[in-house]
Structures are given as structure tokens and as C-alpha cells.
Design a protein around this motif. Structure first.
Motif, PDB file in Angstrom:
ATOM      1  N   SER A   1       4.238  -1.876  -8.755  1.00  0.00           N
ATOM      2  CA  SER A   1       3.665  -2.571  -7.588  1.00  0.00           C
ATOM      3  C   SER A   1       4.755  -3.043  -6.625  1.00  0.00           C
ATOM      4  O   SER A   1       4.563  -3.027  -5.405  1.00  0.00           O
ATOM      5  CB  SER A   1       2.825  -3.762  -8.040  1.00  0.00           C
ATOM      6  OG  SER A   1       3.600  -4.662  -8.808  1.00  0.00           O
TER       7      SER A   1
ATOM      8  N   ASP B   1      -3.736   0.034  -9.558  1.00  0.00           N
ATOM      9  CA  ASP B   1      -2.877  -0.571  -8.528  1.00  0.00           C
ATOM     10  C   ASP B   1      -1.973  -1.665  -9.091  1.00  0.00           C
ATOM     11  O   ASP B   1      -1.725  -2.677  -8.438  1.00  0.00           O
ATOM     12  CB  ASP B   1      -3.716  -1.150  -7.386  1.00  0.00           C
ATOM     13  CG  ASP B   1      -4.430  -0.078  -6.599  1.00  0.00           C
ATOM     14  OD1 ASP B   1      -3.849   1.024  -6.461  1.00  0.00           O
ATOM     15  OD2 ASP B   1      -5.545  -0.325  -6.131  1.00  0.00           O
TER      16      ASP B   1
ATOM     17  N   ARG C   1       0.124   5.392  -3.958  1.00  0.00           N
ATOM     18  CA  ARG C   1      -0.401   4.034  -4.057  1.00  0.00           C
ATOM     19  C   ARG C   1      -0.079   3.194  -2.802  1.00  0.00           C
ATOM     20  O   ARG C   1      -0.775   2.230  -2.507  1.00  0.00           O
ATOM     21  CB  ARG C   1       0.172   3.339  -5.290  1.00  0.00           C
ATOM     22  CG  ARG C   1      -0.444   3.798  -6.616  1.00  0.00           C
ATOM     23  CD  ARG C   1      -1.916   3.512  -6.662  1.00  0.00           C
ATOM     24  NE  ARG C   1      -2.471   3.582  -7.994  1.00  0.00           N
ATOM     25  CZ  ARG C   1      -3.597   4.196  -8.314  1.00  0.00           C
ATOM     26  NH1 ARG C   1      -4.283   4.831  -7.363  1.00  0.00           N
ATOM     27  NH2 ARG C   1      -4.058   4.189  -9.541  1.00  0.00           N
TER      28      ARG C   1
END
Length: 836
Positions: free
Chosen positions: A732, A728, A790
Motif C-alpha cells: 500500500s 488493496d 492498484r
């Protein structure tokens, strides 16, 4: 809540007493040395922008800040109430609490004004006499320095000054105090301690004035026989504000005109049989209920809507019973001469059914739709409240019957029954759905090898429902009438603007006398809306933006005809698609209804602004185009506007969706979520499974080229290497950007989020490669697929379908259209991903 109210009241009493005694003026002097350096901070806290504001005024504002925030608390509670159904106890409690906070804020605001008025009086008339009268709790009501009052039998050169406080009446010349109750009592009775000057036994009777206040009992008028009127008169007739009482207990309190109830008023009628009373609050015209009003019947029913000649006529909402009674129900729709007629929605809460269709003489008649709490859906013909004629019935498991009906849920005649697996029966059916059906017909099992023309057609719902443009015609007709148009689009534009100004001014004056006073910002908004926008010369983007800003303010103000229209449409939409109406089969009807709203409101806007171009027209540019930029997806030169907001192309959705959709979003998005529930579950299961992998493993699994893999990441200003266990962290900024799609309402805003996400991906890759490059879709798609995974957007399918249904058509083939298609492809690709 009681403790809060008690605290606020005591706090306000203390602060106003402090204000009356000049406390803030005294406090400012010793505070100058300490607070003068922090005056900018104090101004920010007090929301005062004027740099020349004195410290005393800032302190005054800061101390009263907790009272001003009560309005904000009321608004927050009102917004929370919209999360619940209007029939729920939570909705009612939050509404009541909001009203209490608003009333408290208005009450304390008046106490502050009384204190400020009293302080000005003490400052204006300083002296020993006034200082002796000055008390913290004493408030000035009025004084005679600016009024022509004279004392009978007073000397020629004597000066008499009367001051009326909340606890005393002061005659300043003789310096005596009299109890206020005695003073007011004598003033109302018209008596005096002294006989009138020049009185004698032969007093000539004077004619009563043309306008006065008086009390009178009627004897001859058949309508008002034995009724007593107390209020304003004009030329011998009730005119103005007054109270009319009959011997049988009936009472009207409100405005009169030429002897008849006319204007805003309250009417009470006792019902001896039920030992309760009917109660009406609303508008009157020439002695009859006419216009908007609320009628609470002794039986417990409540009607909110339009009246004409003492009858329900126009759009209205009827609540029957309560949730604890035997037959609670709600109807919202059109009324004609006290009967349901036209389009309306009936929510039978006891049976768990909701009808959306046509009415005639208080009965369901014509096309309509019924949904139930058990997932049944019917659309078709109705006759005298019964399903009769051709119709379509769907069950929760996707079983479909198309054919003839003879009663509610009763099949009778020729039809086709289609199973969830595609098998179907054609023939004759009879019996009630769910209780056994007699069938005479032929069973078909489609083969994989049959040609397409031999297979049954895919069912398309909505053909037997009421067309979207036929719904809520009474609501739009009422708006046109308020603008002075008997028919849509037919009328004088200037007369319409005059009617808007008159309506706003009248509403502002009514609120000035009502307990619910308008805030300063609301008053300023109303004043700005009273001015007619002037557009001279060729139409431009700037003028388009002016119209957009005007519409935003108008639609936020229920006192404006457009604001009232939007408020009513939001109410009917929620009434239709909340509760039992939250049925996945209704999604397309809900979307069509929004598009119909946009089309009809856009017609109203174009009538008010004739210079606004037609739908799809291009606005001429008043400034040269910006410098050309390369298209993100193609690399070709592209100077067109890719903003979802129509800077050049005029569309009803671009102009009105930002105003309308945020208010309709909760019920609409719920329908999308229900309709896409099954594929969303498959998508979400894949998202959870694939997100268990670290970044490097997931990038490799999705086929992202290694040159696009971030080697290092910046964390709090420090550069850190991407490890095989890192999770993660890659892209981002793009992930966080895409997650914002769930916080926006309109397709244009959602498309902006998607576009910004692509820009964030591009910036991240540029920083990694440190050289210019051109995306190809083969390179871009895996990277974007990683970002979508994500982002973990729970209802991505619903977001995609909402954008697809409501986005402007002119955007579909541009850069944002390509980006949206990429997101849509990612959504379907995720459902097919298999992790080895």
C-alpha cells in the motif's frame, strides 16, 4: 460579496477606532496573566517569529489578521480563474472578484496605517489639549511641528502649532476650530483674512518660480491650441504630473517631460459618431504612445501590447467584439506599423476556427496551421488569407489529403487521399472538403504481402507549420531590448543588469503612488532582485543553485524582464492551445514550442550569467562524492548523481522546466490526454477489470513469486494476516507513493516519484523476507505491475509520454531511466492482459 465587503469595512472601522484610543495597550495589561503562558501559540497564529515581541503587538496583529487574509482570497480567486478560458464569463467574474478583494485589502490597509499614524501622534503629544481633541473616528492628516509654517502678523515670541485632521483644522495657540472645508478652500485660493504685511498700492511683480503648479490655456502652440493644462511646470513647460484638456473633449492625464506627454498616462478621445470614446492607458514618449499600453476603441475592440509612434508595433493582443456580437475574435502576435506581420494566432470564435501562422499586411501569408471545432486540421501555405498551394488536411476520422489547394478547404490539383484503413487514391482532385470532391486518379489497396517500400509513408505533421524557433520572436526581442541588446546575445552584461535594476526601481516607485500597492514580501523580492549577483572563482553547484533561486524569484515577478517574458509566454501558449486549439494533432507542436522556449530563455540566462556552463556541460564538484551505494536495479557500485535535478550536468530543461512547466501544464496535459485517448480507454478498462480481484488472486495472476507475497500487514500498529479476501492492502505504501505522479509537473519530479516507489517496494519485501537480496527484472516486473494496477492512475499513458518527451537525455541511460522504462512496459503490458 457585498455583505462580506460591508462586514470587513465595519470590522476594520471598529478595530482602527479601538487602536486610535489606545485599546490594545489597555487590553494587554489584564491579558498578560491569562495569555502569557500561551504566547508561543499566539505568535504562531500571528506568524511572528521574534520571541521578544510584546503581547500588545501580537494582539494587534491577531485582530488585523482577517484583513491581511483578503490578499490570500484574491490570489485564490486568481488561480481559480486560470482554470477557465480567458474569454469565458467565469474567468471574467473571478478576475473581477479577485480585483475587488485586492482593492478592499489595500483600502483597509491604508485605514490601518492612518490609525497607527494617529496613535503615534497622541502618544507623542500627551496633554489636556490633545486629550480634548481625541476621538475614535478622528484621524491625523498632518501637523506643523516638523514643518516651517509661520502665521502672518504673529508676535516675535509666539508659537503657532497647526494640526490638520480629517474633520477639522486646529490652531493650538488660540485653541479655535475651523471647518476643514473653509480652511482648505482658503489655502487653495491663496486668500487670507488679513492683508499682507506692508501692503501698498504699488506692489512689485515677482518672477514666477522655475518649478511650480499652475493652470494655463495655450493659444499659439498649434498642437495644444485652446487646450488647458493644469499641473506641474518646469522652466515654462509642463513637466511632471498634470492634466491636459482640449475644447473638443480630448483629455490626457499623466506625466509630462519638457512640454510633451512622457511616462505613464491616460488619454481619452470622444467619438461622436458612436457616442463613446477611445481610451488609452499606458506609456508615452516625446508626446506619442510608446511602450506597453491598453487601447480601448469606441467600436468595442481592445488592444493590449506594445506601441511605437502612436501605432501598434511589437507584440500585442487584439480583442474584437464580444461573445454576443456578430464577429468576436482574438489575435495575439506580432505587429509592425499598426498591421499584423510575423507570427500570430487568430481565434475566430464565431466560425470555431483557429489560425496559427505567418502574417503580412494584416493577412495570412506563408506557412500556417488551422484547426476547427469539428476536428479538422490543416497545415500548409496561405496567400492573402486563403489556403493556397501545398498543404495537408486531416479529418477527425484520420482521413488524410496531401496535395494542392486553391481556396479555404478547397482541393485543386495533384494529391493523395488516404483512408483510415490505409487505402489511398493518387490523382487530381477538385472541390470543397465536405461538399463533394471530383477525383481523377488511381485507387490503391495495400496488400499484406507488399514490401515496406511499396507502402505509403507514415505522415509526419509539422513540416509545413511554422518552426518553433520562429514563433513569438517579437516577445523575446522585446526582452532583449529591455536588457539593452539590439540583437540576441549582443550587448554589455553590466548594462543589462543596470537596466534590470532601473526597471525594478522605477516599477516600485510607480506602484508606491498607485492604488494597487505592493505587499511587503513583493517589495522585499523586488529589492533583492535589484542587486547584481556576484560570482567569484570557479563555478560550482552552490553557484548554480544561487542562479536557480534567482530565476525562480525573477520569473515570479512580472516587473522583472524575465518575469514579464514568462508571463507573456504563458499567455500566448494558453491562447494557442486552449479552446479550439485543444486538438490532438497539435501535441507535437506544443512540445516543440516548450523546448524552443527553454532554449531561448536559457540563452538569456547565459547572457546574464556568463559563468554558467553551456548546455550539457559538467559542473566541477566543490566537495568529495558521497559514499558509494549499490544500484537498485543492477546491484553494482554507482556513485553518479541520479537526481533528476542537474546537480552536475547543466541543461536548460533542468534549470527552467521547474519554473515554466507548472504554468503551461494544464493545456499541455490536455493535449496528451486527447492524443492518447483511445489507448487510455483500453488501459483503463483493463485496470478496472483486473482490480476486481483480491490481492492474493491478483499477485498470483500476475506471476509474482510467493516469497514476495506479504504474509502480514501492519494496520494502525497491529499486525494482521493477509487473507484470501484482503483487497488493496499489499504494497500500500508503494501504491500511495506512485499515485503522487499525478500531482507533480516536471519530468524530474515524476521520475523522483517512480524512484521512491521502487524504494517502497524494496522496503516492503525486505521487511517480509528479513534478509538482504538482489532484484532481478524477472522478479521485479510482476511486483511493480501489481503496484501500477492498484495505483489506478487514470491518465498513465499521458504521464508516460510527457516524461518521455521532456526528460533530460542524460537521465535516459541511468537508474531512473531503467525505472521509467519499467513503468512504460507496465502500461503497455496492462493493455494486453487477459483475465480468464
Amino acid at each position: 460579496m457585498y455583505v462580506c465587503f460591508l462586514f470587513c469595512s465595519r470590522y476594520c472601522t471598529s478595530i482602527t477606532n479601538f487602536l486610535v484610543m489606545g485599546g490594545f495597550q489597555l487590553l494587554a495589561k489584564p491579558a498578560i496573566d491569562f495569555l502569557n503562558k500561551n504566547q508561543e501559540l499566539l505568535q504562531d497564529l500571528s506568524d511572528m517569529n521574534d520571541e521578544n515581541t510584546q503581547l500588545m503587538e501580537i494582539l494587534n496583529t491577531l485582530f488585523f489578521l482577517p484583513i491581511r487574509r483578503l490578499h490570500n482570497y484574491a490570489k485564490v480567486l486568481l488561480k481559480l480563474a486560470t482554470c477557465f478560458e480567458v474569454t469565458s464569463p467565469e474567468y471574467q467574474k473571478l478576475q473581477d472578484s479577485s480585483s475587488c478583494y485586492e482593492s478592499l485589502a489595500l483600502h483597509l490597509g491604508r485605514k490601518r496605517k492612518e490609525a497607527e499614524y494617529t496613535l503615534v501622534f497622541w502618544k507623542t503629544f500627551p496633554g489636556k489639549m490633545t486629550d480634548s481633541l481625541r476621538k475614535p473616528e478622528r484621524r491625523l492628516l498632518c501637523e506643523s511641528s516638523n514643518r516651517a509654517l509661520s502665521l502672518q502678523h504673529a508676535g516675535r515670541f509666539s508659537v503657532n502649532w497647526f494640526i490638520l485632521f480629517n474633520d477639522a483644522l486646529v490652531h493650538a495657540q488660540t485653541k479655535w476650530l475651523r471647518a476643514i472645508s473653509q480652511a482648505v478652500d482658503q489655502a487653495l485660493r491663496g486668500t487670507s483674512d488679513l492683508p499682507p504685511y506692508g501692503s501698498s498700492s504699488s506692489i512689485q511683480r515677482q518672477e514666477p518660480p522655475i518649478s511650480r503648479s499652475a493652470k494655463y490655456t495655450f493659444y499659439k502652440d498649434p498642437r495644444l491650441k485652446d487646450a488647458t493644462y493644469d499641473g506641474r511646470w518646469l522652466s515654462g513647460k509642463p513637466h511632471g504630473r498634470g492634466v491636459l484638456k482640449w475644447p473638443d473633449g480630448k483629455m490626457y492625464s499623466g506625466m509630462f517631460r519638457n512640454g510633451l506627454e512622457d511616462g505613464y498616462g491616460e488619454y481619452r478621445i470622444p467619438n461622436k459618431a458612436l457616442n463613446k470614446e477611445d481610451h488609452y492607458v499606458g506609456h508615452w514618449k516625446e508626446g506619442k504612445m510608446c511602450g506597453q499600453g491598453v487601447y480601448s476603441y469606441a467600436s468595442g475592440e481592445v488592444f493590449e501590447g506594445c506601441f511605437q509612434d502612436n501605432m501598434r508595433h511589437g507584440h500585442g493582443l487584439l480583442r474584437s467584439g464580444k461573445l454576443t456580437s456578430s464577429s468576436p475574435s482574438m489575435f495575439i502576435g506580432q505587429w509592425v506599423m499598426d498591421k499584423k506581420a510575423g507570427y500570430g494566432v487568430f481565434d475566430d470564435i464565431t466560425r470555431g476556427e483557429k489560425y496559427m501562422g505567418m502574417w503580412q499586411d494584416d493577412a495570412c501569408q506563408g506557412n500556417g496551421v488551422v484547426v476547427t471545432q469539428f476536428g479538422l486540421y490543416y497545415e500548409g501555405n496561405f496567400h492573402l488569407n486563403k489556403m493556397m498551394g501545398n498543404g495537408v488536411l486531416l479529418s477527425e476520422d484520420d482521413t488524410i489529403y496531401e496535395g494542392e489547394f486553391s481556396d479555404d478547404w478547397t482541393l485543386s490539383g495533384k494529391g493523395t487521399l488516404t483512408m483510415p484503413n490505409g487505402d489511398y487514391i493518387e490523382g487530381y482532385f477538385s472541390g470543397e472538403w465536405g461538399s463533394g470532391i471530383k477525383v481523377t486518379g488511381t485507387y490503391f489497396k495495400p496488400s499484406l504481402y507488399e514490401s515496406d517500400k511499396d507502402r505509403p509513408k507514415v505522415l509526419k505533421l509539422g513540416n509545413l507549420a511554422v518552426p518553433a524557433d520562429e514563433k513569438w520572436k517579437a516577445v523575446f526581442d522585446e526582452c532583449w531590448r529591455q536588457l539593452g541588446c539590439e540583437n540576441p546575445g549582443q550587448g554589455d552584461v553590466w548594462k543589462a543588469w543596470d537596466n534590470i535594476a532601473v526597471a525594478l526601481t522605477t516599477s516600485r516607485r510607480q506602484h508606491r503612488d498607485s492604488p494597487e500597492m505592493l505587499s511587503r514580501s513583493q517589495t522585499q523580492t523586488l529589492e533583492s532582485l535589484e542587486f547584481i549577483p556576484q560570482h567569484v572563482g570557479a563555478f560550482s553547484v552552490e553557484k548554480y543553485d544561487d542562479i536557480k533561486r534567482y530565476l525562480i524569484k525573477a520569473c515570479d515577478t512580472p516587473l522583472h524582464p524575465l518575469g514579464r517574458l514568462v508571463e507573456t509566454l504563458v499567455a500566448v501558449y494558453r491562447m494557442t492551445y486552449v479552446g479550439v486549439g485543444a486538438n490532438r494533432r497539435l501535441l507535437q507542436e506544443a512540445v516543440k514550442e516548450i523546448k524552443s522556449y527553454l532554449k531561448r530563455i536559457f540563452q538569456l540566462v547565459r547572457f546574464l550569467f556568463p559563468e554558467l556552463p553551456e548546455e550539457g556541460s559538467t559542473i566541477p564538484l566543490s566537495a568529495p562524492l558521497p559514499t558509494e551505494r549499490k544500484s537498485f536495479c543492477t546491484g553494482k557500485s554507482d556513485s553518479r548523481s541520479e537526481s533528476p535535478e542537474p546537480g552536475y550536468v547543466v541543461t536548460g530543461s533542468g534549470l527552467l522546466l521547474p519554473v515554466l512547466l507548472p504554468r503551461l501544464y494544464p493545456p499541455l496535459f490536455m493535449l496528451y490526454a486527447l492524443d492518447n485517448d483511445r489507448e487510455e480507454d483500453v488501459y483503463w478498462e483493463c485496470v478496472l477489470r483486473l482490480n476486481k480481484q483480491p490481492d492474493i488472486a491478483l499477485l498470483g495472476f500476475l506471476g509474482v513469486q510467493r516469497k514476495f507475497w506479504p504474509a502480514t500487514l501492519s494496520v494502525l500498529g497491529e499486525s494482521k494476516k493477509v487473507l484470501p479476501t484482503t483487497k488493496d492492502a499489499c504494497f500500500s505504501s508503494a501504491v500511495e507513493c506512485l499515485q503522487q505522479i499525478s500531482t507533480t509537473f516536471t519530468p524530474s519530479d515524476k521520475l523522483k516519484v517512480i524512484q521512491q516507489t521502487f524504494e517502497e517496494i524494496s522496503q516492503s519485501v525486505l521487511a517480509s523476507l528479513q534478509e538482504d537480496f538482489l532484484w532481478s527484472m524477472d522478479d521485479l516486473f510482476p511486483v511493480f505491475l501489481y503496484v501500477v494496477l492498484r495505483a489506478r492512475i487514470r491518465n498513465l499513458g499521458s504521464e508516460v509520454h510527457l516524461i518521455e518527451d521532456l526528460m533530460d537525455p542524460y537521465l535516459q541511460h541511468g537508474e531512473q531511466g531503467i525505472m521509467f522504462t519499467t513503468l512504460k512496459a507496465c502500461y503497455y503490458q496492462i493493455q494486453r492482459e487477459k483475465l480468464n
